[in-house]
Structure formats: C-alpha cells, structure tokens
Write an enzyme that holds these catalytic residues in place. Structure first.
Site, PDB file in Angstrom:
ATOM      1  N   ASP A 299       0.965   3.921   1.291  1.00  0.00           N
ATOM      2  CA  ASP A 299       1.187   2.478   1.371  1.00  0.00           C
ATOM      3  C   ASP A 299       0.564   1.860   0.131  1.00  0.00           C
ATOM      4  O   ASP A 299       0.504   2.499  -0.912  1.00  0.00           O
ATOM      5  CB  ASP A 299       0.596   1.915   2.670  1.00  0.00           C
ATOM      6  CG  ASP A 299       1.338   0.667   3.156  1.00  0.00           C
ATOM      7  OD1 ASP A 299       1.516  -0.258   2.339  1.00  0.00           O
ATOM      8  OD2 ASP A 299       1.729   0.607   4.332  1.00  0.00           O
ATOM      9  N   HIS A 333       3.257   1.560  -2.026  1.00  0.00           N
ATOM     10  CA  HIS A 333       4.146   0.398  -1.940  1.00  0.00           C
ATOM     11  C   HIS A 333       3.822  -0.623  -3.022  1.00  0.00           C
ATOM     12  O   HIS A 333       4.676  -1.393  -3.439  1.00  0.00           O
ATOM     13  CB  HIS A 333       4.049  -0.256  -0.567  1.00  0.00           C
ATOM     14  CG  HIS A 333       4.625   0.590   0.525  1.00  0.00           C
ATOM     15  ND1 HIS A 333       4.604   0.209   1.855  1.00  0.00           N
ATOM     16  CD2 HIS A 333       5.252   1.792   0.498  1.00  0.00           C
ATOM     17  CE1 HIS A 333       5.183   1.153   2.597  1.00  0.00           C
ATOM     18  NE2 HIS A 333       5.576   2.116   1.791  1.00  0.00           N
TER      19      HIS A 333
END
Length: 480
Positions: A299, A333
């Site tokens: 992430d 991300h």
C-alpha cells in the site's frame, strides 16, 4: 417623538450586535489561512524540525533475553522471556533488552519507558499466528478510528524514551493463511462466505459508533471480529526511535505512531506486500523524521494521517512538522501520501532527496480526502525528487476520494501551499499533474519549480484549482 427615537436607537443597537455576531461566527468557521508562506527557502524550517527532535538515550545496562529463558532456535515460545526481560529492564530504570542472533517465537511485545529493544544482526523475531495471543484487547486504532482491539505486534502505550533498533528482522508471519484473508480480497486468501473486515459487525458497526460519538472504551472488538492489528504502534508516546531493523509480513499498517511526538525512523526497511501494508503512517503526530529508509509495500509507502471523520474532528490534533528524506520507495500505492484519514489536518511536511521507482508505484506525491473527511492540508514541500517510473501521476490531489460508499458530507477540505522543486521524472505514467478540487474550495497556491517530467500521457488535468505557478518546468518537452 422621544419614544420613537428611543425605539429606533434600540433597534440600531440590536442590529449592530447581531451583525457583529454574524461576522464573528463567519470568521470562526472560515478556513484558517497561512500568510507569508516562503516558497523560496522553506528548508530552513525542515532543518530546525530535525534539529529539535530528541533522540532517546538509554542506560548502558543490558538485559539479554537468553538469560530469561528465550529459545534462539525457535523450538519453543520465548513470549515469557521477552516479558520478563522487559519487566526487569523497566524495574532497573531502563536500558537495552538484547536479542542475539537466532530465531525467536513470541506473542505481542509491549514496550515500556526507557527501553531499547535491540535485535542483533541475524536475529529474527517471529510473531505468533494464534489470534488469541493478542488478547486482551488494548486501546488502538483502525483506519483513523479508535477502539479496543487485538494488540499490535509491538505496542507502547503512553510511554517515553523507547526504541527498536538493530539489524535484525521482525516477521509478522501474516499471509494468506493468517490475518490477510480478513481483508476480503481473493488475492490475499479470502474465500467467498468467509468473515471479513467489511461485514456488518465490523467496519459498519465501528463507523456507526464513531458517528454517534460512542466512548472509545465502549468500542470493544477483538475476538469474534476481523480487524487486523498494526505491526508497531507507539500510542501517545514521546521520544521514539526506530532504527536499522527490517519489518516483513505485516498484518496491517507497519509503523503507526499515533498521538506521539519526537519520532525518528532511520535506516529501516519495510518489505511487506499484504493488504493495507503501509510502511509508516504518522497520525496525530508532530516532529517526525523519516530518513534513509527503504519502503517496498503493498500500500502507501508513507501515509500521513489525522483521524477519520468524526473521530478526527473529536481528537482535533493535526499531524505536522514531518521531514522525509534520503528514502527509497519501490512498490506501493503512493510514495509520500497525505490522507485519506485526514480529518484533523496535516501541515508542514518536507520531502527532500528521495528516490521513487517501480512499475508498481502508482503515484509519487498524493493528497486524498473528501467532504466526509474534510481537513486542512497545507504547506507541503517537495525537493530533489528522482522518479524513475510511476503508473498514474507524479502529483495527485483528489478531494473526491472514496473506496467506500457514502463519502460525501458537510466538511469541505482545504488544500493549499504545495511546492515541487527540482523534480526529475523519467516515466510519468498517465498524468504529470492531476488535481481534482472542489468548486466551493479550490486547491490553491500550487507551484512547480525546476520540474522535468518525461513520457507522460496527459501532462496536466486540473479541475477547480487556482492557476498553477510554473517556473522552469517542462512536461513531455514542453515548457510551461
């Protein structure tokens, strides 16, 4: 006639009082402005922040976990040994709890003030895969919402002068058979019909408690619920050092200093590709220095946060005075991100001399919020950034962020004072700069100085923002 003038005078007084009252109410609800932001040299403040952060100092006495019954060959649990060594160290006034090379199995580790948990090179601490070991529940947080849940793997609550150091490895032993399936994603081991974090008795129930203002101590989850714990969480701590160690296989967020101050994260490696495996998430925290680290994550590499929705507004603490430098970001991300749990606001973030490069890195610099989150995000300075490759955007600002339903509310976000300086991008992905503001609250005061972005599909997409200031900036060979 005298009575008429008396009544007229009274009406004038009432009008003036109400007028002043309305002006005061308007001023109190208007977004706070930051005057005199210096785009020419904001870096002196970054230097001052780093200099002000107090690195904890510890007594020389060493408490070797082997002396308290630890097993360095992984043949049995060393849980009691870690607890006894920490207790003895604390009772003595602090020092170093030493973990020699070897493999150790343990349950959660709870640090106390004035303790440095030090892993020798070659030491690997493997955390229990039995969820029962992380009970009783403790005061913690999940995606910006406080509650009582499974203990973080390494936890410190209201402690001062704590550290986790060395060249060893912390292995959360999370994976498709443990913790990760609760994310509800097939790729992480979830199977249709299994329980998951989005079930009614989990996230919806917690969100409802937050909305109603249920006291944190009454938000009891843990056993029978599917909230994954964070890896290392200093909660309301002062003077925290995390240096040299490696984190792998995290259940959830990796390093999560919350409501804490004077934090140094130095030369740490995070290599963990599970769901929500953010590398470092300072939340409601001030005076944070992240330097020399490697982030290779599932992430966001670094995500600065300040609470979700009503919880963020209830706590009302902004994350501020944060310096990120000399780091390498690979998969993730986003490289350096603000949000989406950002209701308390973020300000004074300095990002300098970092490298980002991966076909699996979505964005370099990202700000994400919406009108349920709200928040004021201001004074974000980026300098000397080298980007090899990103997928979506070099800079993305999104005030319409939402992965859950019903993300519109009455809390208009404010985003202002963003600087990108000396930025080199080889492959910029889909967008160079992507800004999605709000008509009622345009993104303001964004400047690109000495920026060169190559090989991007769409140079600029800007909605509801003031004019971007360009100085010596080139995108796809075109000067702006």
């Amino acid at each position: 006639m005298k009575y008429f003038f008396k009544v007229l005078f009274s009406l004038i007084v009432i009008f003036l009082v109400l007028s002043c009252k309305n002006q005061n109410e308007s001023a109190s609800t208007a977004p706070e402005t930051t005057a005199g932001v210096n785009f020419d040299d904001p870096w002196k403040q970054a230097d001052a922040i780093v200099e002000s952060i107090k690195i904890p100092i510890f007594r020389d006495e060493v408490f070797n976990v082997l002396d308290y019954g630890a097993s360095a060959d992984g043949s049995k649990s060393s849980d009691d040994a870690f607890k006894k060594a920490i207790e003895a160290c604390s009772n003595a006034g602090g020092g170093k709890v030493f973990v020699p090379a070897g493999v150790y199995h343990t349950g959660p580790i709870h640090l106390k003030s004035n303790i440095n948990l030090h892993l020798e090179e070659g030491a690997e601490v493997k955390f229990s895969t039995s969820h029962q070991d992380y009970l009783p529940v403790v005061h913690t947080s999940y995606e910006g919402m406080e509650f009582m849940n499974y203990s973080p793997l390494i936890y410190a609550y209201k402690q001062k002068n704590i550290a986790v150091t060395g060249k060893g490895t912390f292995n959360g032993q999370a994976g498709n058979e443990n913790w990760w399936p609760w994310s509800g994603k097939d790729v992480y081991g979830y199977k249709e019909g299994d329980v998951k974090q989005h079930d009614t008795h989990n996230l919806p129930r917690l969100s409802e408690m937050v909305e109603k203002g249920t006291p944190v101590e009454e938000r009891i989850f843990g056993e029978g619920h599917q909230f994954r714990p964070t890896f290392f969480e200093p909660f309301e701590c002062e003077n925290v050092l995390i240096e040299g160690v490696t984190f792998i296989n995290a259940p959830f967020w990796v390093m999560h200093p919350i409501k804490s101050s004077n934090i140094t994260v130095k030369d740490v490696s995070v290599i963990s590709h599970g769901p929500n495996n953010d590398g470092c998430n300072p939340e409601y925290s001030q005076n944070v220095h992240i330097t020399g680290c490697l982030f290779d994550t599932g992430d966001d590499c670094i995500a600065i946060k300040s609470g979700r929705d009503n919880d963020g507004r209830r706590v009302g603490i902004s994350s501020e005075n944060i310096v990120v430098e000399n780091c390498t970001m690979k998969d993730g991300h986003g490289g350096v991100v603000m949000g989406s749990e950002i209701s308390g606001g973020v300000r004074n973030v300095y990002v300098r001399n970092n490298t980002m490069n991966s076909p699996n890195l979505d964005r370099a610099i990202r700000i994400k919020t919406n009108t349920r989150r709200g928040g004021t995000i201001e004074n974000i300075f980026v300098k000397d950034l080298k980007v090899g490759q990103v997928k979506e955007a070099v800079l993305k600002i999104n005030t319409h962020y939402g992965i859950y339903a019903n993300q519109e509310g009455g809390h208009m976000p404010v985003i202002r004072n963003i600087l990108l300086e000396n930025v080199e991008v080889e492959n910029g992905g889909e967008y160079g700069v992507l800004i999605l503001g709000r008509e009622q609250s345009p993104v303001s005061n964004v400047k690109l100085k000495n920026v060169n972005i190559k090989n991007v599909e769409v140079p600029l997409r800007v909605e509801h923002a003031d004019d971007i200031i360009f100085e010596n900036t080139t995108i796809n060979g075109k000067e702006y």
